[in-house]
Scaffold this motif. Structure first.
Motif, mmCIF file in Angstrom:
data_model
loop_
_atom_site.group_PDB
_atom_site.id
_atom_site.type_symbol
_atom_site.label_atom_id
_atom_site.label_comp_id
_atom_site.label_asym_id
_atom_site.label_seq_id
_atom_site.Cartn_x
_atom_site.Cartn_y
_atom_site.Cartn_z
ATOM 1 N N ALA A 29 36.181 41.921 33.035
ATOM 2 C CA ALA A 29 37.202 41.822 32.114
ATOM 3 C C ALA A 29 37.769 43.343 31.780
ATOM 4 O O ALA A 29 38.655 43.454 31.175
ATOM 5 N N ILE A 30 36.799 44.253 32.006
ATOM 6 C CA ILE A 30 37.142 45.605 31.826
ATOM 7 C C ILE A 30 37.579 46.452 32.954
ATOM 8 O O ILE A 30 38.500 47.226 32.924
ATOM 9 N N LEU A 31 36.880 46.242 33.882
ATOM 10 C CA LEU A 31 37.162 46.919 35.217
ATOM 11 C C LEU A 31 38.062 46.397 36.171
ATOM 12 O O LEU A 31 37.966 44.914 36.432
ATOM 13 N N GLN A 32 38.667 47.063 37.140
ATOM 14 C CA GLN A 32 39.809 46.408 38.017
ATOM 15 C C GLN A 32 39.277 46.186 39.645
ATOM 16 O O GLN A 32 39.569 45.482 40.283
ATOM 17 N N GLU A 91 41.318 42.394 39.947
ATOM 18 C CA GLU A 91 41.791 41.922 41.067
ATOM 19 C C GLU A 91 41.501 40.388 40.912
ATOM 20 O O GLU A 91 41.173 39.749 39.905
ATOM 21 N N GLU A 92 41.699 39.598 42.052
ATOM 22 C CA GLU A 92 41.597 37.823 41.915
ATOM 23 C C GLU A 92 39.896 37.865 41.714
ATOM 24 O O GLU A 92 39.317 38.624 41.956
ATOM 25 N N LEU A 108 44.220 35.084 33.145
ATOM 26 C CA LEU A 108 43.512 35.898 32.434
ATOM 27 C C LEU A 108 43.706 37.340 33.108
ATOM 28 O O LEU A 108 43.802 38.319 32.358
ATOM 29 N N ALA A 109 43.727 37.385 34.440
ATOM 30 C CA ALA A 109 43.906 38.613 34.950
ATOM 31 C C ALA A 109 45.418 39.327 34.597
ATOM 32 O O ALA A 109 45.297 40.519 34.593
ATOM 33 N N LYS A 153 49.007 34.776 24.131
ATOM 34 C CA LYS A 153 49.581 35.456 25.161
ATOM 35 C C LYS A 153 48.897 34.865 26.517
ATOM 36 O O LYS A 153 49.775 34.560 27.406
ATOM 37 N N PHE A 154 47.857 34.181 26.253
ATOM 38 C CA PHE A 154 47.267 33.650 27.588
ATOM 39 C C PHE A 154 47.989 32.103 27.953
ATOM 40 O O PHE A 154 48.517 31.905 28.880
#
Length: 167
Positions: A29-32, A91-92, A108-109, A153-154
């Motif tokens: 949720a924090i890192l891509q 990412e996915e 979510l992404a 938003k979701f």
């Protein structure tokens, strides 16, 4: 948890196995970047192993471990980028996260980091609002507002994806 605190490595490994998916989801949720997620979780496990004896009440282990993962994730962001981005799009999804449908993961992404983190902590990691507030160092009211905003938003992103024939 008590056995792990007393140095039982097998007990610690069982705890880490049990919380592997929540740790992954929190870091994600924090890192891509998938490699960064793995690095953050690995660092969190390392820190947890050496600091587990500092936990006074076993019922707060999950909250404590989640905080460790969040700290490791932000430490890694600062180290890699020099500062914290306002929004990080991941990412996915990952194979270990296959219990969450693809359209939900895609929605979510597409959310901001704050929305993604609070929704992940609440819905995927099953943390109550009170614990989320503690983890994020915000008031319960602020946590509820973030959760409400994230849900809105979701819903918008999810429904837009459904209208377009799927995300």
């Amino acid at each position: 948890m008590r056995k792990a605190q007393k140095g039982d490595k097998d007990a610690f490994l069982r705890l880490m196995d049990e919380y592997q998916l929540p740790m992954y989801r929190t870091a994600k949720a924090i890192l891509q970047n998938e490699d960064d997620v793995e690095d953050a979780v690995q660092e969190a496990v390392y820190r947890a192993f050496y600091k587990i004896s500092s936990i006074r009440q076993p019922k707060f282990f999950k909250t404590w471990l989640t905080r460790v993962v969040i700290n490791c994730s932000y430490d890694l962001l600062r180290q890699r980028q020099g500062l914290l981005p306002l929004e990080v799009l991941p990412e996915e999804g990952r194979e270990e996260d296959n219990d969450t449908p693809l359209d939900v993961r895609a929605a979510l992404a597409a959310l901001s980091e704050n929305d993604q983190l609070v929704l992940t902590l609440y819905y995927l990691n099953d943390l109550p609002v009170k614990e989320i507030a503690k983890l994020l160092s915000i008031s319960e009211g602020a946590a509820k507002m973030r959760l409400s905003h994230g849900r809105k938003k979701f819903r918008e992103v999810y429904l837009a994806g459904q209208a377009e024939g799927g995300l």
